[in-house]
Design an enzyme around this catalytic site. Structure first.
Site, PDB file in Angstrom:
ATOM      1  N   GLU A  95     -57.727  53.843  12.071  1.00 52.85           N
ATOM      2  CA  GLU A  95     -57.347  52.791  13.122  1.00 52.85           C
ATOM      3  C   GLU A  95     -56.017  52.180  12.980  1.00 52.85           C
ATOM      4  OE1 GLU A  95     -60.549  49.964  14.168  1.00 52.85           O
ATOM      5  OE2 GLU A  95     -59.234  48.562  14.572  1.00 52.85           O
ATOM      6  N   ASP A  97     -53.643  49.280  14.488  1.00 56.34           N
ATOM      7  CA  ASP A  97     -53.817  48.218  15.343  1.00 56.34           C
ATOM      8  C   ASP A  97     -52.603  47.244  15.639  1.00 56.34           C
ATOM      9  OD1 ASP A  97     -56.570  48.397  15.552  1.00 56.34           O
ATOM     10  OD2 ASP A  97     -56.796  47.157  13.663  1.00 56.34           O
ATOM     11  N   GLU A  99     -52.406  43.622  17.620  1.00 53.49           N
ATOM     12  CA  GLU A  99     -53.108  42.754  18.414  1.00 53.49           C
ATOM     13  C   GLU A  99     -52.468  41.358  18.686  1.00 53.49           C
ATOM     14  OE1 GLU A  99     -57.844  43.265  17.158  1.00 53.49           O
ATOM     15  OE2 GLU A  99     -56.779  41.449  16.325  1.00 53.49           O
TER      16      GLU A  99
END
Ligand SMILES: *[C@@H]1O[C@H](CO)[C@@H](O)[C@H](O)[C@H]1NC(C)=O
Length: 269
Positions: A95, A97, A99
């Protein structure tokens, strides 16, 4: 072994795509709260008291340079989280990311970044931004090649996650990933450690997306269509395959990290 050889199969199919949200994405969550507008040129997610919303890419990618422009929830966005990330499936997933954690009007958003390799994360780095990300669209990019994962904001590198497999750190490079994004409420932890709650009188909250561009290897039928790997001469379209930060870019990244980084897992003892 046969599997990893398959990963190396290259085809001449082009992997670059310039955005139409109808073509590249599907809405996966939130019913009418997510909308594709303006003939596929604009996508909006919204959040109200009942639910958030989200979308995912139709394609899976294995390496690439992926750009998206986002305009985040304006005003009092406390408690809202806009996640924009790449992820594979399963317990040993990879993953990458971005955010965005909302805040009270006038207080800065926090941009949280993380990388998971084979299910293992805990590699957070967090930043404030040098502009107001709710006033206008800004470009958030992930450059992912076999040696680096470089996070960029308006082409300024903010983080360079290097392949350190030689030191036993898993690096995402075998599992194709989709692009996901969602807007949801997390006022139990997101803003100022959970002390500031969402003010629902401001709902619905809306984040907008445009100008998606993926210059990437597209995964299809167990193989990666990856023209970039074949070109030994770096063309403007495929130089991401070999790209690393030159000294100017490193200097810009140091400037960001010195002035805007608020958390670094490397120095968190
Ligand atoms: C919100 O603003 C406060 C005060 O400036 C800051 O410490 C914090 O990092 C900001 N972001 C979040 C998500 O709380």
């Amino acid at each position: 072994m046969a599997f990893s050889l398959l990963l190396l199969v290259c085809s001449l199919m082009a992997g670059a795509s310039a955005g139409n949200f109808h073509q590249d994405f599907q809405i996966t969550w939130g019913e009418g709260r997510a909308q594709i507008l303006e003939n596929g040129q604009l996508l909006t997610l919204s959040l109200d008291k009942a639910s958030g919303s989200g979308f995912q890419s139709k394609n899976e990618y294995l390496f690439g340079k992926i750009d998206m422009q986002l305009k985040l929830v304006p005003g009092n966005s406390a408690g809202t989280v806009t996640a924009y990330y790449l992820s594979s499936q399963g317990p040993t997933h990879d993953e990458i990311d971005f955010e965005f954690l909302g805040n009270l009007s006038g207080d800065p958003y926090t941009l949280h970044t993380n990388v998971f390799g084979l299910g293992k994360g805990n590699r957070e780095m967090q930043f404030h931004l040098w502009f107001d990300p709710t006033n206008d669209f800004h470009t958030y990019s992930i450059l992912w090649n076999p040696k680096h994962i470089i996070f960029m904001v308006d082409d300024v590198p903010i983080r360079d996650f290097k392949n350190m497999e030689s030191r036993g750190v898993a690096f995402p490079r075998n599992q194709p990933m989709r692009i996901y994004s969602s807007l949801w409420n997390a006022d139990d932890w997101a803003t100022q450690g959970g002390r500031v709650k969402t003010d629902w009188t401001n709902a619905p909250f809306t984040a907008s997306y445009r100008n998606f561009h993926a210059d990437a290897c597209i995964w299809s039928s167990g193989a990666s269509n990856c023209p970039a790997k074949k070109s030994s001469t770096a063309s403007t379209n495929s130089d991401w395959w070999n790209q690393e930060l030159d000294s100017t870019s490193q200097e810009r990244m140091r400037w960001v990290q010195k002035n805007y980084m608020i958390y670094d897992y490397c120095t968190d003892l």
